[in-house]
Design a protein around this motif. Sequence first.
Motif, short mmCIF file in Angstrom:
data_model
loop_
_atom_site.label_atom_id
_atom_site.label_comp_id
_atom_site.label_asym_id
_atom_site.label_seq_id
_atom_site.Cartn_x
_atom_site.Cartn_y
_atom_site.Cartn_z
N HIS A 246 3.88 26.96 -3.29
CA HIS A 246 4.47 25.65 -3.58
C HIS A 246 5.46 25.69 -4.74
CE1 HIS A 246 1.76 24.02 -0.65
NE2 HIS A 246 0.75 24.60 -1.25
N TYR A 247 5.56 26.85 -5.39
CA TYR A 247 6.59 27.04 -6.40
C TYR A 247 7.77 27.75 -5.74
CZ TYR A 247 9.19 28.77 -10.36
OH TYR A 247 10.20 29.05 -11.23
N ASN A 248 8.95 27.23 -5.97
CA ASN A 248 10.15 27.78 -5.35
C ASN A 248 10.86 28.70 -6.33
OD1 ASN A 248 12.79 28.18 -4.31
ND2 ASN A 248 12.65 26.30 -3.12
N ASN A 251 14.88 27.59 -6.84
CA ASN A 251 15.33 26.46 -7.68
C ASN A 251 14.35 26.18 -8.82
OD1 ASN A 251 13.18 25.12 -6.48
ND2 ASN A 251 14.43 23.87 -5.13
N ARG A 253 11.35 25.05 -9.00
CA ARG A 253 10.59 23.80 -8.95
C ARG A 253 9.23 24.04 -8.30
NH1 ARG A 253 15.12 19.63 -6.43
NH2 ARG A 253 16.30 19.26 -8.35
N THR A 255 6.61 21.92 -6.19
CA THR A 255 6.52 20.67 -5.44
C THR A 255 5.07 20.45 -5.03
OG1 THR A 255 8.77 20.93 -4.62
CG2 THR A 255 7.34 19.40 -3.42
N SER A 288 13.03 15.39 -11.75
CA SER A 288 14.25 15.45 -12.58
C SER A 288 14.27 14.40 -13.68
CB SER A 288 15.52 15.31 -11.72
OG SER A 288 15.65 16.44 -10.87
N TYR A 320 8.12 16.79 -7.64
CA TYR A 320 8.36 18.15 -8.11
C TYR A 320 8.48 18.19 -9.63
CZ TYR A 320 13.36 16.79 -8.25
OH TYR A 320 14.55 16.17 -8.50
#
Lengths: 347, 88
Positions: A246-248, A251, A253, A255, A288, A320
């Motif tokens: 679930h961590y990208n 980018n 992030r 989520t 954000s 996120y």
Amino acid sequence: MAYIGNPPANRFVASKAATQFSGDGSTTAFTLDHAVGSDEDILVSVDGVIQEPSVAYAVSNGTTLTFTAAPSSNSGNNIFVYYLFRTVGTVDHPSTSSLQATDGTFTADLTVDTDTLKVDTTNDKVGINTANPNDYYSDELVVTAADEGGMTLVTGTTHANYINFADGTSGNAAYRGFLKYDHNNDNMTLGTSAASAMVIDANGVITNQNPSFRAMGNNGAYQTTSPVPFPSVSGTNLGGHNTGSHYNTSNYRFTAPVAGRYLFHVHMGIVNITANGGNGYPYLRINSTSVAYSYVQMPASASYAPANVTQIFNLAANDYVDVIFGGSNSQYYGNYTELSFSGCLIG
Amino acid sequence: MAEIKVTVSDTQMKCLENIAYSVQDWCDNAIHERARVAQEAIIAKLVAHCNEKGIAIATGVDAQITQAYTLKVVDTAKNTTDNFKAPL
């Protein structure tokens, strides 16, 4: 002759040994005088010719004799049926005697001692220690028990047992969900999607597949890049991981896959102040939106300080979280030992 | 490229603006992240299937996802749902 008591009844009656019919060339069904159990229990003659059982004729319902072709029309009786065996009655099993059989088919309920075992054939339910399994919500098999009662699966000391939840019979459809106990290591496993989801080991330690990650920087240099890059989730003995993915790593992030409380920590080991009065701060953001930061400011340049942020966030699914870096006249060191971002679902 | 259009009311938009700095970014992230997680799961299934059957794995993510569908390692959720027959 003289006797004492009531006159004896006629206990023995001679039955007819044969039945005669007259064919008319069209009638095929005739009614026997006595019930028989099978086609071979009678000898049938038509116009002096012995008929083959189950081919030339058949007997149904005990007394209905049906010919394949209608016997011919002749003067007088031309059909003779001789009884070789007769069905004279049925025998009930004595209720006080044990029943022995190699197999059996029950078309109605099976009841053992009122409620020790109940097979409810009307509703297709089975009850153990209950005579009314149909009263319950999930009721194909219902076990009622007193305090400390229940159900036990027994196996060998090196074996495992399962309770499975299936939506098919082939492949892993036969065990999409399961509860497993392995006597080899005394581990209890809960499975979902045909895979282990949670294990309770012999010491009661619980491990699961909850979302969790530790992401690290991989740039051994000072930088001001924002959002802060944590591209690596692997590496020997670094503790990196990305359980559930679930961590990208593109980018940076995380989520949230489900709503819940999540713990996050940002480790920024070195913030370098590059001018007098410079400041810098890592900022945790949700969607954000800046939420929490750790502020570093130094009066002189060439100063160094760590900046860490730890937070528990209540997130909705698909929210996120990432990290930005703010401030002026400052930079941070971006290698894996000085820069990391980690988090996990608490519950 | 596929385009997914979502229509929200003014009230819903106000609510989303309360939780996200950019609603468009939040939507994009949600969709892209869910696709990425599904992509990893599909490729994992494809690799397991190909290793078991001795099948060469296609090169590149796009080709691998296509191969997973071609080999019927996976299917669309709609097909899976519509074609489901209770075993009992």
